[in-house]
Design a protein around this motif. Structure first.
Motif, PDB file in Angstrom:
ATOM      1  N   ARG A   1       4.440   4.716  -7.746  1.00 26.52           N
ATOM      2  CA  ARG A   1       4.211   5.446  -8.996  1.00 26.52           C
ATOM      3  C   ARG A   1       5.347   6.428  -9.305  1.00 26.52           C
ATOM      4  NH1 ARG A   1       0.905   3.221 -12.748  1.00 26.52           N
ATOM      5  NH2 ARG A   1      -1.086   2.589 -11.855  1.00 26.52           N
ATOM      6  N   LEU A   2       5.896   7.052  -8.266  1.00 31.21           N
ATOM      7  CA  LEU A   2       7.053   7.931  -8.480  1.00 31.21           C
ATOM      8  C   LEU A   2       8.230   7.127  -9.015  1.00 31.21           C
ATOM      9  CD1 LEU A   2       7.050  10.175  -5.286  1.00 31.21           C
ATOM     10  CD2 LEU A   2       6.456  10.867  -7.601  1.00 31.21           C
TER      11      LEU A   2
ATOM     12  N   ASP B   1       0.806  -1.229   0.000  1.00 27.86           N
ATOM     13  CA  ASP B   1       0.000   0.000   0.000  1.00 27.86           C
ATOM     14  C   ASP B   1       0.836   1.275   0.000  1.00 27.86           C
ATOM     15  OD1 ASP B   1      -2.550  -1.279   0.060  1.00 27.86           O
ATOM     16  OD2 ASP B   1      -2.249  -1.711   2.193  1.00 27.86           O
ATOM     17  N   VAL B   2       1.822   1.308  -0.879  1.00 24.78           N
ATOM     18  CA  VAL B   2       2.635   2.510  -1.003  1.00 24.78           C
ATOM     19  C   VAL B   2       2.535   2.985  -2.466  1.00 24.78           C
ATOM     20  CG1 VAL B   2       4.814   3.580  -0.302  1.00 24.78           C
ATOM     21  CG2 VAL B   2       4.153   1.397   0.664  1.00 24.78           C
ATOM     22  N   GLU B   3       1.298   3.103  -2.918  1.00 18.57           N
ATOM     23  CA  GLU B   3       1.028   3.410  -4.330  1.00 18.57           C
ATOM     24  C   GLU B   3       1.743   4.683  -4.793  1.00 18.57           C
ATOM     25  OE1 GLU B   3      -0.376   1.590  -6.482  1.00 18.57           O
ATOM     26  OE2 GLU B   3      -1.062   2.888  -8.097  1.00 18.57           O
ATOM     27  N   VAL B   4       1.715   5.722  -3.970  1.00 12.91           N
ATOM     28  CA  VAL B   4       2.312   6.985  -4.420  1.00 12.91           C
ATOM     29  C   VAL B   4       3.815   6.827  -4.643  1.00 12.91           C
ATOM     30  CG1 VAL B   4       2.331   7.834  -2.024  1.00 12.91           C
ATOM     31  CG2 VAL B   4       2.670   9.432  -3.883  1.00 12.91           C
TER      32      VAL B   4
END
Lengths: 390, 390
Positions: free
Chosen positions: B217-218, B211-214
């Motif tokens: 995505r970076l 759950d570290v989507e951000v």
């Protein structure tokens, strides 16, 4: 890619319980007498202010407080804050709230050591020099002020909403970001914050500067993360992981990393500032109305980057740039609608917008031409306001 | 998402001619007597050192210099630098070069005010306290040391290559990044740098934290930018725009932003450190050999994230995770090959690797278990070294 300088010295503490570190952070910074700035009742009712003051007390740090900051914050409270800081000898500010609270604290921070009127900085008549240092406990992920050197204040006399940009003078020394503090945000405020952070990225993404692939990809990545997580926080307000992703995205959206190496746009923000100054609407909701109209207008003139945006962020599959750009505008409007935001002025409650007033105030405040991706004069901005009407 | 703190106070000046700002930056920082650290002849021959010293002279800043830093930098020059700094009363360091030069300067910076042996910090026997401040003029985009608080030094006695991580103590105060300075890098060094920055991102991407989507995505966005720009710099070494994108990517790959909110891996780096300590290979090229083997090995155990990586970064189209992961390993090997890097130890010039020595040194230096995405013991790391052999 253009030459640039970039410096983000803010220390971020992210996660559960980090607001209890405030006292230690202030002590490490050698602050002795802090003025806490906050908004309405929620920080009080939730017990957050009590936890913050307990953390300060535990480290022997004196504090006074200034409450009552409202959305679209105004100069009257800034003057009061400056006066109270000076009289009490406060050596730092602690903003507990969202962008309005932080922006108020920033305006106070630069106003206290300045002999003249703090408004000089916003009016472009003076450059920020020394300022009181500032810490933040963030409660609303939206404005990104916790990681920026910027502030936006409205002068009540004439409803003039102006923004101030500094390099590092007004960047917070630290920011505590606990996603749990955002569980109780009302859905409309959550959604407005999401629109605000998305547009902070888009204002930097839509640039006349070519060959900034790395900054484009960062911007697209952040937007994809926000679009993936937004429905989760709307459906389940206490989903910690989704709130955490949204909160950190909001900070990165506006700390400058999405603008490195290129000219930025900001026409939509300027246009929205007039909307919220005149009609008092929520900034993020105003953006959800203005930005799709702006995107629709500029895509007719220069569709290529809009098409890239749509393909990479919304997985638009059209081969032709014009068709892809049209589809992209629909995707953006559809996304804002899906999280409960209005996408027309009418839905925002502005039944009969005064286009003359909006356009004349806009260009009076921001000059005859605005924007970076496309330069917009009065005829353009009026057309965009009209596209946004209903 | 895990709790985290993040602070990157380095001021970046990016673009053409920024190395000429060095004098002004040192003066603003109130440095009076700087020790310039550099490597071999290229900084001299290109005239870069002359421009840097002219910039210092123009601001009246005294300087001495320490040249001769080699790839995989060693402790002997650190001791010499510490001694010379102390004797000359230097109050700051200026690294002009790539990662080896910067890492040497960092080790000197923390060693000067320390009563004991600087190696204590690398051996984990002491924590970095006060350190001399440091500025950077970057010439090789690869190690990311210009934006990190880390340093890697090899002790000649026993060929022990160890890394030191600090929060902000060893982060440079400023870094000047001029892409033009990288035009003359040989192709092999350019490609090795690209591999190094990609792996800095991957070491953070492959995490057991969910759950570290951000942050995912970076990381994916940065990798996509690097993969798009790499063929351009290989084909046309003086393509300013491509060099600029690669240079800024290298900094962001390692300043910590791709690790926020999660445990990291670093098994591949640890495994490569033994390779370069024992066989003296170029670090980035060593990574191009180790990482695909590592990815192949872990994808058999835990394919899901490898599949996500492949789908999002290499546009892998396989629906099944195992098939997608297999395809991803091929894509990564193929990419490294396409920019001229070896992907086996044999191609790297290690015909008969001493697996026992590699594995025993690795676990002697780093403990019985390494890695985050998958925890690896001796049997695992031997299997990976064997996969990497030919």
């Amino acid at each position: 890619m253009d030459n640039f300088t970039f410096c983000t010295p803010t220390r971020y503490l992210f996660g559960r319980g980090v607001e209890n570190e405030v006292g230690r952070l202030c002590k490490n910074a050698e602050w002795k007498n802090v003025m806490i700035v906050y908004g309405g009742g929620s920080a009080v009712k939730s017990g957050l202010l009590d936890r913050v003051t307990a953390s300060l007390d535990a480290e022997g740090i004196s504090h006074i407080s200034l409450g009552g900051v409202k959305p679209n914050p105004t100069d009257d409270l800034v003057y009061e804050g400056i006066d109270r800081c000076r009289r009490s000898g406060a050596d730092a500010l602690l903003a507990v709230g969202g962008g309005s609270v932080i922006d108020t604290a920033k305006a106070i921070a630069c106003g206290v050591p300045y002999d003249g009127d703090f408004w000089d900085f916003f009016a472009g008549k003076a450059v920020v020099g020394p300022a009181l240092p500032l810490g933040v406990v963030l409660t609303i992920p939206a404005a990104g002020s916790e990681g920026s050197g910027n502030s936006v204040i409205t002068r009540l006399d004439g409803l003039l909403k102006l923004s101030l940009r500094t390099d590092t003078a007004l960047r917070p020394k630290f920011a505590c970001l606990n996603p749990e503090l955002t569980f109780t945000l009302p859905p409309y405020q959550t959604a407005s914050g999401i629109a605000d952070m998305m547009v902070h990225i888009m204002e930097r993404y839509f640039s006349p500067t070519e060959d900034v692939e790395v900054t484009d990809r960062l911007a697209e990545g952040l937007l994809k993360a926000i679009i993936a997580e937004a429905p989760k926080v709307m459906a389940c307000p206490d989903d910690y992981q989704a709130r955490a992703n949204i909160m950190w995205s909001g900070t990165l959206a506006h700390n400058g990393i999405c603008g490195c190496g290129r000219r930025e746009d900001w026409a939509s923000h300027f246009m929205e500032h007039e909307l919220s100054a005149i009609y008092g609407v929520t900034h993020g909701a105003g953006l959800a109305v203005i930005v799709p109209a702006w995107l629709e207008y500029v895509s007719r003139i220069k569709p290529a980057k809009v098409a890239q945006f749509g393909r990479r962020v919304f997985d638009v599959n059209e081969h032709d740039d014009t068709a892809a750009a049209t589809e992209t505008v629909c995707c953006l409007r559809g996304f804002f609608s899906s999280i409960g935001l209005p996408v027309t002025m009418k839905a925002l409650g502005i039944e009969a917008p005064d286009f003359n007033l909006l356009v004349s105030k806009l260009h009076e405040n921001k000059g005859p031409q605005i924007g970076g991706y496309i330069t917009l004069g009065k005829e353009d901005t009026e057309a965009i306001y009209r596209l946004a009407a209903e």
